[in-house]
Design an enzyme around this catalytic site. Structure first.
Site, PDB file in Angstrom:
ATOM      1  N   GLU A 123       0.824  -1.210   0.000  1.00 45.34           N
ATOM      2  CA  GLU A 123       0.000   0.000   0.000  1.00 45.34           C
ATOM      3  C   GLU A 123       0.861   1.265   0.000  1.00 45.34           C
ATOM      4  O   GLU A 123       0.684   2.144  -0.815  1.00 45.34           O
ATOM      5  CB  GLU A 123      -0.936  -0.005   1.208  1.00 45.34           C
ATOM      6  CG  GLU A 123      -2.005  -1.095   1.161  1.00 45.34           C
ATOM      7  CD  GLU A 123      -3.064  -0.827   0.094  1.00 45.34           C
ATOM      8  OE1 GLU A 123      -3.190   0.343  -0.332  1.00 45.34           O
ATOM      9  OE2 GLU A 123      -3.745  -1.781  -0.311  1.00 45.34           O
TER      10      GLU A 123
ATOM     11  N   LYS B 292      18.210   7.050  23.351  1.00 45.09           N
ATOM     12  CA  LYS B 292      18.196   5.584  23.405  1.00 45.09           C
ATOM     13  C   LYS B 292      19.428   5.062  24.141  1.00 45.09           C
ATOM     14  O   LYS B 292      19.348   4.082  24.883  1.00 45.09           O
ATOM     15  CB  LYS B 292      18.118   4.994  22.005  1.00 45.09           C
ATOM     16  CG  LYS B 292      17.899   3.491  22.005  1.00 45.09           C
ATOM     17  CD  LYS B 292      17.183   3.017  20.776  1.00 45.09           C
ATOM     18  CE  LYS B 292      16.749   1.567  20.915  1.00 45.09           C
ATOM     19  NZ  LYS B 292      15.968   1.103  19.755  1.00 45.09           N
TER      20      LYS B 292
ATOM     21  N   ARG C   9      18.659   5.381  27.752  1.00 45.34           N
ATOM     22  CA  ARG C   9      17.730   4.344  28.225  1.00 45.34           C
ATOM     23  C   ARG C   9      18.432   3.001  28.400  1.00 45.34           C
ATOM     24  O   ARG C   9      18.080   2.217  29.270  1.00 45.34           O
ATOM     25  CB  ARG C   9      16.556   4.201  27.255  1.00 45.34           C
ATOM     26  CG  ARG C   9      15.600   5.379  27.242  1.00 45.34           C
ATOM     27  CD  ARG C   9      14.272   5.006  26.611  1.00 45.34           C
ATOM     28  NE  ARG C   9      14.422   4.568  25.234  1.00 45.34           N
ATOM     29  CZ  ARG C   9      14.393   5.385  24.181  1.00 45.34           C
ATOM     30  NH1 ARG C   9      14.229   6.681  24.373  1.00 45.34           N
ATOM     31  NH2 ARG C   9      14.514   4.915  22.945  1.00 45.34           N
TER      32      ARG C   9
ATOM     33  N   ASP D 265      18.361   0.153  15.080  1.00 43.25           N
ATOM     34  CA  ASP D 265      17.207   0.736  14.388  1.00 43.25           C
ATOM     35  C   ASP D 265      17.425   2.208  14.048  1.00 43.25           C
ATOM     36  O   ASP D 265      16.472   2.989  13.997  1.00 43.25           O
ATOM     37  CB  ASP D 265      15.936   0.572  15.234  1.00 43.25           C
ATOM     38  CG  ASP D 265      16.011   1.323  16.559  1.00 43.25           C
ATOM     39  OD1 ASP D 265      17.133   1.709  16.969  1.00 43.25           O
ATOM     40  OD2 ASP D 265      14.956   1.523  17.194  1.00 43.25           O
TER      41      ASP D 265
ATOM     42  N   ARG E  68       9.223   1.321   6.899  1.00 47.89           N
ATOM     43  CA  ARG E  68       7.929   0.711   7.245  1.00 47.89           C
ATOM     44  C   ARG E  68       7.164   0.409   5.965  1.00 47.89           C
ATOM     45  O   ARG E  68       6.951   1.298   5.133  1.00 47.89           O
ATOM     46  CB  ARG E  68       7.111   1.631   8.135  1.00 47.89           C
ATOM     47  CG  ARG E  68       5.757   1.039   8.557  1.00 47.89           C
ATOM     48  CD  ARG E  68       4.993   2.021   9.415  1.00 47.89           C
ATOM     49  NE  ARG E  68       5.760   2.381  10.591  1.00 47.89           N
ATOM     50  CZ  ARG E  68       5.644   3.541  11.233  1.00 47.89           C
ATOM     51  NH1 ARG E  68       4.802   4.461  10.795  1.00 47.89           N
ATOM     52  NH2 ARG E  68       6.380   3.784  12.308  1.00 47.89           N
TER      53      ARG E  68
ATOM     54  N   LYS F  58       1.963  -7.401  21.378  1.00 48.27           N
ATOM     55  CA  LYS F  58       2.358  -6.811  22.653  1.00 48.27           C
ATOM     56  C   LYS F  58       1.128  -6.732  23.568  1.00 48.27           C
ATOM     57  O   LYS F  58      -0.005  -6.758  23.096  1.00 48.27           O
ATOM     58  CB  LYS F  58       2.945  -5.414  22.436  1.00 48.27           C
ATOM     59  CG  LYS F  58       4.323  -5.430  21.778  1.00 48.27           C
ATOM     60  CD  LYS F  58       4.910  -4.012  21.722  1.00 48.27           C
ATOM     61  CE  LYS F  58       6.307  -4.022  21.130  1.00 48.27           C
ATOM     62  NZ  LYS F  58       6.921  -2.674  21.122  1.00 48.27           N
TER      63      LYS F  58
ATOM     64  N   GLU G  86      16.145  -1.488  10.203  1.00 47.96           N
ATOM     65  CA  GLU G  86      14.931  -2.093  10.747  1.00 47.96           C
ATOM     66  C   GLU G  86      13.804  -1.940   9.727  1.00 47.96           C
ATOM     67  O   GLU G  86      13.538  -0.831   9.257  1.00 47.96           O
ATOM     68  CB  GLU G  86      14.510  -1.427  12.049  1.00 47.96           C
ATOM     69  CG  GLU G  86      13.268  -2.082  12.636  1.00 47.96           C
ATOM     70  CD  GLU G  86      12.713  -1.336  13.838  1.00 47.96           C
ATOM     71  OE1 GLU G  86      12.590  -1.953  14.907  1.00 47.96           O
ATOM     72  OE2 GLU G  86      12.394  -0.138  13.704  1.00 47.96           O
TER      73      GLU G  86
ATOM     74  N   ALA H  21      -1.640   1.804  15.363  1.00 47.83           N
ATOM     75  CA  ALA H  21      -0.362   2.213  15.951  1.00 47.83           C
ATOM     76  C   ALA H  21      -0.210   3.731  15.921  1.00 47.83           C
ATOM     77  O   ALA H  21       0.317   4.336  16.859  1.00 47.83           O
ATOM     78  CB  ALA H  21       0.789   1.548  15.201  1.00 47.83           C
TER      79      ALA H  21
ATOM     80  N   GLU I 145      -2.481   5.130  18.660  1.00 51.65           N
ATOM     81  CA  GLU I 145      -1.921   4.816  19.982  1.00 51.65           C
ATOM     82  C   GLU I 145      -0.761   5.751  20.301  1.00 51.65           C
ATOM     83  O   GLU I 145      -0.636   6.258  21.426  1.00 51.65           O
ATOM     84  CB  GLU I 145      -1.467   3.349  19.991  1.00 51.65           C
ATOM     85  CG  GLU I 145      -1.104   2.830  21.370  1.00 51.65           C
ATOM     86  CD  GLU I 145       0.394   2.730  21.568  1.00 51.65           C
ATOM     87  OE1 GLU I 145       0.830   2.251  22.624  1.00 51.65           O
ATOM     88  OE2 GLU I 145       1.161   3.176  20.671  1.00 51.65           O
TER      89      GLU I 145
END
Length: 233
Positions: free
Chosen positions: A56, A71, A74, A91, A96, A131, A158, A170, A173
């Site tokens: 798509e 990152k 973290r 990543d 995507r 998840k 990624e 997603a 969210e």
């Protein structure tokens, strides 16, 4: 008005660090372009040589220096160098691929990773193993060769594969968690979970309609047979 002394050594050091960072990020940009080209070729082939195109749309992004630093923090990595960043953050470059149906996700994954110059490092199948919040997607870290003037370089990228419904969920969210600074009220969390189930049912129903409308034989929706490189999280 007194002049502020200029430390030429510090300025040169800062410029060299800037140049190193730009070269470092360009490696990932080139790797991202390689993956984009591979997917674009598949999409064009499906468009011109087949009656059905499963892709798509495609999006890509390169992590900003600030995102990389966040990152690293973290992960608890202090005073990292570029080699450490290469080893611990896979990543930095991301692509995507949004597909029409769940079966298309696995089909595109197989077509991309079957190419001779693509190496699969890890796969996390959040479609077979969603998840806890309902998130679904197929994540793969692959390596592709980039040929520079200094020689070939293997770059990790990624690649996320998801359906339109998964992508819509997603996106919503992410906006909600951003709005509430990750402190989302419990009733909205439950509503998001319910919406994830509805999105999964929509995916299944739309694929059934597609098969019936086009006379496509029933396809198996589960992922390919388990492999040591494929893990569910």
């Amino acid at each position: 008005m007194s002049a502020i002394p200029v430390d030429e050594a510090m300025i040169n050091e800062a410029k060299e660090l800037r140049d190193q960072l730009q070269r470092f990020l360009r490696e990932y940009e080139f790797g991202m372009r390689e993956v984009e080209t591979k997917i674009s070729i598949l999409r064009d082939e499906f468009t011109h040589d087949h009656a059905y195109n499963p892709i798509e749309h495609v999006k890509s992004r390169l992590k900003s220096p600030d995102s990389i630093v966040e990152k690293l923090a973290r992960k608890g990595i202090e005073e990292p160098d570029f080699d450490r960043i290469r080893a611990d953050i896979t990543d930095i470059a991301g692509v995507r691929v949004t597909c029409s149906f769940v079966a298309d996700v696995y089909r595109l994954f197989d077509l991309l990773t079957a190419q001779d110059d693509v190496t699969v490092r890890t796969v996390k199948d959040y479609i077979a193993h969603p998840k806890p919040n309902g998130y679904k997607s197929l994540h793969a870290i692959i390596e592709v060769p980039v040929f520079l003037s200094t020689g070939a370089l293997s770059v990790p990228v990624e690649v996320q594969f998801r359906t339109i419904a998964m992508d819509f969920w997603a996106s919503l969210e992410h906006k909600i968690y951003y709005k509430f600074s990750n402190r989302v009220p419990s009733h909205l969390v439950q509503s998001l979970s319910d919406a994830a189930e509805a999105a999964a049912e929509l995916d299944s129903r739309m694929e059934r309609l597609h098969r019936e409308a086009h006379g496509v034989p029933r396809r198996q929706l589960p992922p390919p047979p388990p492999s040591p490189r494929i893990v569910g999280v």
